[in-house]
Design a protein around this motif. Sequence first.
Motif, PDB file in Angstrom:
ATOM      1  N   ALA A 141      16.804  -1.775 -29.849  1.00 48.40           N
ATOM      2  CA  ALA A 141      17.537  -0.943 -30.955  1.00 48.40           C
ATOM      3  C   ALA A 141      18.347  -0.016 -30.567  1.00 48.40           C
ATOM      4  O   ALA A 141      19.177   0.634 -31.134  1.00 48.40           O
ATOM      5  N   ILE A 142      18.548   0.355 -28.891  1.00 51.83           N
ATOM      6  CA  ILE A 142      19.409   1.106 -28.342  1.00 51.83           C
ATOM      7  C   ILE A 142      20.667   0.279 -28.056  1.00 51.83           C
ATOM      8  O   ILE A 142      20.591  -0.871 -27.622  1.00 51.83           O
ATOM      9  N   GLY A 143      21.972   0.819 -28.545  1.00 50.46           N
ATOM     10  CA  GLY A 143      23.074  -0.032 -28.128  1.00 50.46           C
ATOM     11  C   GLY A 143      23.462  -0.292 -27.037  1.00 50.46           C
ATOM     12  O   GLY A 143      22.926   0.620 -26.161  1.00 50.46           O
ATOM     13  N   PRO A 144      23.931  -1.236 -26.521  1.00 47.72           N
ATOM     14  CA  PRO A 144      23.990  -1.591 -24.932  1.00 47.72           C
ATOM     15  C   PRO A 144      24.854  -0.578 -24.167  1.00 47.72           C
ATOM     16  O   PRO A 144      24.517  -0.113 -23.106  1.00 47.72           O
ATOM     17  N   ASP A 145      25.767  -0.066 -24.784  1.00 48.24           N
ATOM     18  CA  ASP A 145      26.471   1.094 -24.230  1.00 48.24           C
ATOM     19  C   ASP A 145      25.716   2.299 -23.616  1.00 48.24           C
ATOM     20  O   ASP A 145      26.004   2.941 -22.750  1.00 48.24           O
ATOM     21  N   GLU A 175      16.073   4.379  -9.351  1.00 50.10           N
ATOM     22  CA  GLU A 175      17.118   3.385  -9.738  1.00 50.10           C
ATOM     23  C   GLU A 175      17.126   3.255 -11.385  1.00 50.10           C
ATOM     24  O   GLU A 175      16.051   3.319 -11.911  1.00 50.10           O
ATOM     25  N   VAL A 176      18.342   3.460 -11.742  1.00 54.08           N
ATOM     26  CA  VAL A 176      18.277   3.514 -13.472  1.00 54.08           C
ATOM     27  C   VAL A 176      17.765   2.187 -13.812  1.00 54.08           C
ATOM     28  O   VAL A 176      17.184   2.108 -14.744  1.00 54.08           O
ATOM     29  N   HIS A 177      18.039   1.023 -13.401  1.00 56.29           N
ATOM     30  CA  HIS A 177      17.711  -0.156 -13.856  1.00 56.29           C
ATOM     31  C   HIS A 177      17.880  -1.234 -12.638  1.00 56.29           C
ATOM     32  O   HIS A 177      18.577  -1.309 -11.846  1.00 56.29           O
ATOM     33  N   ASN A 178      17.111  -2.325 -12.561  1.00 51.35           N
ATOM     34  CA  ASN A 178      17.166  -3.446 -11.818  1.00 51.35           C
ATOM     35  C   ASN A 178      18.329  -4.524 -12.034  1.00 51.35           C
ATOM     36  O   ASN A 178      18.370  -4.669 -13.310  1.00 51.35           O
ATOM     37  N   PRO A 202      31.430   2.314 -16.223  1.00 50.70           N
ATOM     38  CA  PRO A 202      31.499   3.592 -16.860  1.00 50.70           C
ATOM     39  C   PRO A 202      30.206   4.033 -17.514  1.00 50.70           C
ATOM     40  O   PRO A 202      29.872   5.220 -17.467  1.00 50.70           O
ATOM     41  N   ARG A 203      29.494   3.166 -18.062  1.00 49.54           N
ATOM     42  CA  ARG A 203      28.110   3.342 -18.664  1.00 49.54           C
ATOM     43  C   ARG A 203      27.119   3.832 -17.723  1.00 49.54           C
ATOM     44  O   ARG A 203      26.144   4.453 -17.753  1.00 49.54           O
ATOM     45  N   LEU A 204      27.246   3.243 -16.373  1.00 47.99           N
ATOM     46  CA  LEU A 204      26.298   3.227 -15.299  1.00 47.99           C
ATOM     47  C   LEU A 204      26.584   4.899 -14.968  1.00 47.99           C
ATOM     48  O   LEU A 204      25.719   5.551 -14.456  1.00 47.99           O
ATOM     49  N   GLU A 205      27.703   5.070 -14.645  1.00 52.37           N
ATOM     50  CA  GLU A 205      28.361   6.380 -14.103  1.00 52.37           C
ATOM     51  C   GLU A 205      27.792   7.467 -14.985  1.00 52.37           C
ATOM     52  O   GLU A 205      27.349   8.666 -14.466  1.00 52.37           O
ATOM     53  N   ARG A 206      27.721   7.310 -16.301  1.00 53.73           N
ATOM     54  CA  ARG A 206      27.394   8.215 -17.317  1.00 53.73           C
ATOM     55  C   ARG A 206      25.796   8.583 -17.017  1.00 53.73           C
ATOM     56  O   ARG A 206      25.421   9.475 -17.138  1.00 53.73           O
ATOM     57  N   ALA A 207      25.298   7.481 -16.926  1.00 51.85           N
ATOM     58  CA  ALA A 207      23.547   7.440 -16.941  1.00 51.85           C
ATOM     59  C   ALA A 207      23.445   8.267 -15.522  1.00 51.85           C
ATOM     60  O   ALA A 207      22.556   8.990 -15.592  1.00 51.85           O
ATOM     61  N   VAL A 208      23.790   8.052 -14.466  1.00 49.62           N
ATOM     62  CA  VAL A 208      23.654   8.571 -12.972  1.00 49.62           C
ATOM     63  C   VAL A 208      23.855  10.081 -13.226  1.00 49.62           C
ATOM     64  O   VAL A 208      23.263  10.939 -12.709  1.00 49.62           O
ATOM     65  N   ASP A 209      25.154  10.361 -13.834  1.00 52.09           N
ATOM     66  CA  ASP A 209      25.257  11.807 -14.159  1.00 52.09           C
ATOM     67  C   ASP A 209      24.473  12.528 -14.913  1.00 52.09           C
ATOM     68  O   ASP A 209      23.993  13.723 -14.433  1.00 52.09           O
ATOM     69  N   THR A 210      24.057  11.899 -15.890  1.00 53.48           N
ATOM     70  CA  THR A 210      22.816  12.748 -16.647  1.00 53.48           C
ATOM     71  C   THR A 210      21.495  12.595 -15.884  1.00 53.48           C
ATOM     72  O   THR A 210      21.045  13.769 -16.036  1.00 53.48           O
ATOM     73  N   VAL A 235      31.012  -0.576  -8.669  1.00 57.46           N
ATOM     74  CA  VAL A 235      30.034   0.104  -8.349  1.00 57.46           C
ATOM     75  C   VAL A 235      30.132   1.486  -8.507  1.00 57.46           C
ATOM     76  O   VAL A 235      31.154   1.855  -7.870  1.00 57.46           O
ATOM     77  N   PRO A 236      29.170   2.301  -9.341  1.00 57.13           N
ATOM     78  CA  PRO A 236      29.517   3.509  -9.639  1.00 57.13           C
ATOM     79  C   PRO A 236      29.601   4.526  -8.390  1.00 57.13           C
ATOM     80  O   PRO A 236      29.071   4.208  -7.207  1.00 57.13           O
ATOM     81  N   GLU A 237      30.897   5.493  -8.291  1.00 58.02           N
ATOM     82  CA  GLU A 237      31.057   6.293  -7.156  1.00 58.02           C
ATOM     83  C   GLU A 237      30.054   7.313  -7.219  1.00 58.02           C
ATOM     84  O   GLU A 237      30.070   8.073  -5.964  1.00 58.02           O
ATOM     85  N   ASN A 238      28.944   7.610  -7.994  1.00 54.55           N
ATOM     86  CA  ASN A 238      28.516   8.789  -7.850  1.00 54.55           C
ATOM     87  C   ASN A 238      27.033   8.346  -7.577  1.00 54.55           C
ATOM     88  O   ASN A 238      26.177   9.345  -7.675  1.00 54.55           O
ATOM     89  N   ILE A 239      26.593   7.330  -7.100  1.00 53.25           N
ATOM     90  CA  ILE A 239      25.294   6.859  -6.819  1.00 53.25           C
ATOM     91  C   ILE A 239      24.707   7.535  -5.380  1.00 53.25           C
ATOM     92  O   ILE A 239      25.945   7.856  -4.519  1.00 53.25           O
ATOM     93  N   ASP A 240      23.533   7.675  -5.066  1.00 56.93           N
ATOM     94  CA  ASP A 240      23.104   8.397  -3.906  1.00 56.93           C
ATOM     95  C   ASP A 240      22.762   7.222  -2.757  1.00 56.93           C
ATOM     96  O   ASP A 240      22.330   7.459  -1.552  1.00 56.93           O
ATOM     97  N   VAL A 241      22.351   6.126  -3.307  1.00 59.32           N
ATOM     98  CA  VAL A 241      21.891   4.903  -2.504  1.00 59.32           C
ATOM     99  C   VAL A 241      22.742   3.676  -2.882  1.00 59.32           C
ATOM    100  O   VAL A 241      22.800   3.520  -3.988  1.00 59.32           O
TER     101      VAL A 241
END
Length: 431
Positions: A141-145, A175-178, A202-210, A235-241
Amino acid sequence: MTHTPVPLPAHLPDALTITLWDFSWYVRTGSGEPFEDIDAAFAAAVERGYNTIRICAMPYLLFGSGLDTSALTLGPLGGRYGQRVRWYDVGAPTTIDGRAHLLALFEAARRHDCFVILSSWEYQQSPSFAAGREWFDRLMAIGPDDRPEAQAVALAAMVDFLGDHGVADRIAFVEVHNEVQVCHLADDLPGTPLEKVVGLRPRLERAVDTFHRLQPEVPVTVNYAGVPLGAMRGVPENIDVLVTHPYVYGVLDAFIDTYGLRRPPEQFDQDLADAEILLPGSPRIAEWGPDEAWRREATIVSDAEIYVHDSGDAEAIDRWLYRNYPAWEQQMLTKLGLWLDTARDWALAHHVPLVFGEGWIGYTPRDGRFEEGPVGAEFCRRAIDESLRVGARGTIVCSNAAPQHAMWADIALQQQCNQAFLTRTPIRASV
């Protein structure tokens, strides 16, 4: 603005020896199942040289869905469907209190001085084992973005829960997701999995920022099926690993292509499969399915692949792989080295540790022994040496080296590989 990575906890081991418990740690807790006794599973892991487990923590179900998880019923997918497929061969139904089960896992991790990588398979297959479809429907039910951010918020709440119970020190990282490019996080994105890596950024970087905003002291990342060579810019620029899953396939890809295991069912070569790899009297592919149709959508594994693993002659498939392996061996070793070099280069450039959370050859039938046999075992040893060569902080013996797989019985191989990684002593240099 340049991201300053959140460091891994200072109390973690210098080398993370990882065993992949995925969603099996909660779907396989019934009578006679490998996780019926969680302390026994941890003790066996420590005996084999592991100090870290990697799991689907079902974060959205427990901390985002709003569903009552105090009596969560999980079990097989219906009849014999999936019963000869790795990771899917749940033998006995089980009912657990989801949050209490998570807490029990972390308390056991502390007793056995182990650590936990929190991840999620929720948009890949975890909900397919539930008794009903409510979990899956809430996710879809959650939109993919917005799906990655919903995962991040749920994981942050999970960290708070574990902290409230005094066990958050067992978290290695989150990890946000596998395997983000090959799951329902990328449903709306066109193109190949490599192209989806770029579209997801973009959506992954937003998730990592959150997640960083909610849990600024806990390292967080995403992970990738394979190493996305040619799309590392995604690959998101804001990941830690940096976490990647170097499944090199090679000869297994050739097998998959020969019989059409990842093509639509109508393109599956039934006659060729009947003649060469299926057990006598196997049902037709059109007749094979789970007890409820929604389970097909809740897993990303193709219909033809599940069908062949369920109905195949495991020895015949192993023979095919052994016969054809010599033509692919050098390509597989070259691919492994190239992928690991690429991952190391990105990690070095971004000042983050490098971890291999899954990998090596690929997804073989449950009863096959190609990866557990002499060729696969030697590939495990080579992969450990390659992990050392590229300076990985964490790695695996093999994705199949876990309580729910046959390789768990090969204690000597796991001890040899884990000891080599822990002591930073390449196996080839010690024999």
